[in-house]
Design a protein around this motif. Structure first.
Motif, PDB file in Angstrom:
ATOM      1  N   GLY A 113       0.814  -1.223   0.000  1.00  0.00           N
ATOM      2  CA  GLY A 113       0.000   0.000   0.000  1.00  0.00           C
ATOM      3  C   GLY A 113       0.838   1.260   0.000  1.00  0.00           C
ATOM      4  N   GLU A 118       0.024  -0.176   4.433  1.00  0.00           N
ATOM      5  CA  GLU A 118      -0.751  -1.404   4.615  1.00  0.00           C
ATOM      6  C   GLU A 118      -0.455  -2.411   3.514  1.00  0.00           C
ATOM      7  N   ARG A 120      -2.806  -4.980   0.908  1.00  0.00           N
ATOM      8  CA  ARG A 120      -4.177  -5.229   0.461  1.00  0.00           C
ATOM      9  C   ARG A 120      -4.280  -6.602  -0.157  1.00  0.00           C
ATOM     10  N   GLU A 129     -10.831  -5.853  -4.521  1.00  0.00           N
ATOM     11  CA  GLU A 129     -10.082  -5.739  -3.266  1.00  0.00           C
ATOM     12  C   GLU A 129     -10.902  -6.421  -2.190  1.00  0.00           C
ATOM     13  N   ARG A 131      -9.728  -7.372   1.145  1.00  0.00           N
ATOM     14  CA  ARG A 131      -9.513  -6.834   2.490  1.00  0.00           C
ATOM     15  C   ARG A 131      -8.246  -6.017   2.514  1.00  0.00           C
ATOM     16  N   ARG A 132      -8.082  -5.259   3.574  1.00  0.00           N
ATOM     17  CA  ARG A 132      -6.830  -4.555   3.806  1.00  0.00           C
ATOM     18  C   ARG A 132      -6.243  -5.044   5.126  1.00  0.00           C
TER      19      ARG A 132
END
Ligand code: K7E
Ligand code: CUA
Length: 676
Positions: A113, A118, A120, A129, A131-132
């Motif tokens: 990210g 983060e 992903r 997408e 989840r993160r």
């Protein structure tokens, strides 16, 4: 595991009725296609060479959700607007990137990210997408950094707040742990270029479980794991700094350091480092456990762009792992900040003998991407400031005393080559940042051809725009899948609805399943755009069969560290003059305690267990006035400690919409004024 609960979910439509409704929609849509005259919808006026539309095709394409909309939505893929994409295609109809509702992707993609800090999780090929996963900073959605356990992970990764760089991270290179040269689904590692840090994500729970702040390193840029088995995780230092960096000796850039660090994947401790000349950029490893490689720039030891690009040459550094281990074993190192640092500079004694610790392979200036092809025979350094990719024969490099001799190919691929990835058919794919293209080239042809030849290049496809990394599916294993490739483009410019001056990046999906030497693209076909929040740098993509996460927590995984609090065990206990322990369960739709009372000034240790064992039923526990925000997955326990500093009534509520009685799922914390 029990069945999913009826609560809030018993409003399921009758399947029979759904089928009938879809049949009606389908008939209407087919009637329109068969007789297009009454249609006013442009997208239905299709010319589909060689494509006969059958009822079955509609159903397959997910037309059941509304055939007309379904057809319009798929037309980009079916028709593949070749002209506009500069893509004359390989002739294949790429419809299978569309994953219909209810179906799952074939691959897990893990995206970095960038300065969002983060990771992903993205389904490939749909590019949804999923989840993160927060890594380098607190995040509210999953309560990361809010409970004691994840707070501790962040704190161990550096004193949060004490150094500005530690308040956030810049994640660039996600890498998956490997066994036998294949992704083993155990861990994902990610670097922090903002600081010298490496984090580990436990893929059983998709949660960050360790962060190491690497001593003697200011920016950990490149990242790799040792192949074929992850015995080391490598963090690669980019910025050169004085060691120690305490202001005593700050203005002699010749005495700034950058280091290559090896971490133990289990303990995440730094085992050793190698100090080198210049700095380091990207990294990869050989497939036999003997070598790691890193590109680098600034062999000039300069502090500005002009000086850093002064010379025509830079180096690909090859780290001889057994020789480094032997040096550490023999005590041939300097211990700095608790870490053995081996001298790998060009004029080091350790580089004089037959078995140097670091070999410096001369390349055109400022090479960027560093990628080993699946068979482990060659390592490539993508030119960045040179239009070439340098191909180095690893075996030859191991035996020669002149590393320049190990350069066996240097195809001219185009302007701004940044990163290279591979399929299972001997092809390499390189992003061209300046040309805004992906170039496809044949590795063996590149070795055969004259250096600087364009002959090995078999095709180019336009991407939009200015690509950084690209990644083909399973490209870092010894057996890539060779079907999809993602180009991670830095700029999207005109590709999406405008959101004001800050634009998303654009990740584009490219079908690489076919080689077509007659086509301009070599068979590559651009099939989808995907806007992304700033700013992924790289991704890694694995077949879904290699990842096996838990749906609920295993209590054994935290037994002895934290209790499992049942409804009956819920209660409050005074543990000192100014401290209380509150323990409670959570389940639909209540906390184990309807209310609890503490005294003003008490230190409150709160422990909450989600006693449910039904997947996807998560409870939150929030006391906003005290900054409390826990997320508790089924069978998990989370803890937090805070000071109840002001008397009053505070509602404790659940943040996840868990049931029809979710809004009523509350507890009440009463903070009594302290008497006297
Ligand atoms: Cu090229 Cu950090 Cu891998 Cu960005 S790096 S693009
Ligand atoms: Cu529990 Cu909402």
């Amino acid at each position: 595991m029990t069945d999913d609960p009826p609560t809030g979910q018993d409003n399921v439509p009758d399947p029979e009725e759904v089928v009938q409704r879809h049949e009606r929609q389908l008939d209407a849509a087919l009637a329109e296609v068969e007789d297009p005259t009454p249609s006013t919808d442009e997208s239905l006026d299709l010319e589909l060479p060689g494509l006969e539309l059958h009822r079955r095709d509609f159903v397959k394409a997910g037309a059941a959700t509304g055939a007309v909309a379904g057809l319009a939505g798929c037309s980009g893929g079916l028709l593949g607007d070749g002209a506009e994409n500069g893509n004359d295609g390989g002739g294949s109809a790429n419809t299978d990137y569309h994953v219909p509702p209810g179906e799952k992707d074939t691959y897990y993609g893990f995206w970095s990210g960038g300065h969002s800090g983060e990771v992903r999780v993205v389904g490939v090929p749909s590019m949804r997408e999923i989840r993160r996963i927060p890594v380098f900073q607190k995040e509210g959605g999953v309560g990361y950094g809010h409970d004691e356990k994840t707070k501790q992970v962040l704190e161990e990764g550096g004193d949060v707040g004490s150094v500005a760089g530690h308040e956030w991270g810049d994640s660039h290179h996600p890498v998956l742990s490997e066994t036998d040269g294949d992704y083993d689904g155990r861990w994902l590692f990610i670097n922090d270029k903002g600081s010298g840090r490496v984090a580990r994500i436990d893929l059983k729970y998709f949660e960050t479980d360790a962060i190491t702040d690497i001593p003697n390193m200011q920016a950990c840029h490149g990242m790799a794991v040792q192949s074929p088995d992850t015995e080391y995780v490598y963090g690669v230092g980019e910025f050169r700094v004085p060691i120690p960096n305490d202001g005593t000796d700050y203005d002699d850039p010749d005495d700034y350091w950058s280091v290559f660090a090896a971490l133990d994947p289990e303990t995440m401790a730094v085992e050793w480092q190698v100090r080198i000349d210049g700095n380091l950029d990207n990294a990869d490893t050989g497939k036999d456990g003997e070598w790691a490689f890193a590109t680098g720039y600034n062999k000039e030891h300069a502090v500005g762009p002009q000086g850093m690009t002064h010379d025509d040459r830079d180096f690909l550094k090859a780290f001889n792992i057994p020789a480094i281990e032997a040096a550490v074993e023999a005590g041939n190192y300097e211990e700095v900040n608790g870490v053995p640092v081996v001298d790998g500079r060009q004029d080091s004694d350790l580089n004089r003998g037959d078995d140097p610790v670091v070999k410096y392979v001369p390349t055109p200036k400022s090479p960027h991407g560093c990628d080993v092809e699946p068979e482990g025979r060659y390592v490539t350094a993508s030119g960045k400031l040179s239009p070439t990719v340098t191909v180095v024969d690893i075996e030859e490099l191991a035996s020669t005393s002149d590393p320049a001799e190990a350069i066996v190919g240097q195809p001219k691929v185009g302007l701004g080559p940044l990163h290279t990835t591979f399929d299972d058919r001997g092809n390499a794919y390189t992003t061209l940042f300046i040309d805004s293209q992906v170039a496809k080239w044949d590795i063996e042809d590149a070795v055969e051809a004259e250096k600087g030849s364009t002959d090995p290049v078999t095709g180019k496809v336009d991407v939009h725009y200015n690509p950084g990394h690209l990644q083909a599916v399973e490209s870092e294993t010894t057996d890539p899948a060779g079907d999809w490739l993602i180009s991670l483009n830095k700029l999207s410019k005109d590709r999406f609805l405008s959101t004001g001056p800050i634009h998303p990046d654009n990740d584009q999906l490219i079908d690489i399943s076919e080689d077509a030497s007659s086509s301009e693209t070599g068979g590559m076909e651009l099939v989808a755009d995907h806007p992304v929040h700033p700013e992924p740098h790289d991704c890694v993509v694995t077949h879904r069969d290699k990842i096996d996460p838990n749906d609920v927590w295993d209590r054994e995984d935290y037994e002895g560290e934290k209790p499992f609090v049942t409804q009956d065990a819920s209660g409050i206990e005074r543990t000192g003059e100014q401290s209380v322990e509150v323990q409670m369960s959570s389940s639909r739709s209540q906390f184990g305690l309807q209310e609890f009372t503490v005294q003003e000034g008490d230190e409150v240790s709160l422990t909450v267990t989600n006693v449910e064992d039904v997947r996807d039923i998560i409870h939150g526990l929030a006391i906003p006035q005290y900054g409390i925000n826990l997320a508790i997955a089924p069978q998990d326990t989370r803890q937090v400690t805070f000071e109840a500093s002001e008397s009053g009534v505070y509602w404790v509520y659940c943040t996840f919409f868990c049931s029809a009685l979710h809004l009523e799922m509350r507890s009440r914390m009463i903070v009594e004024p302290r008497d006297g």
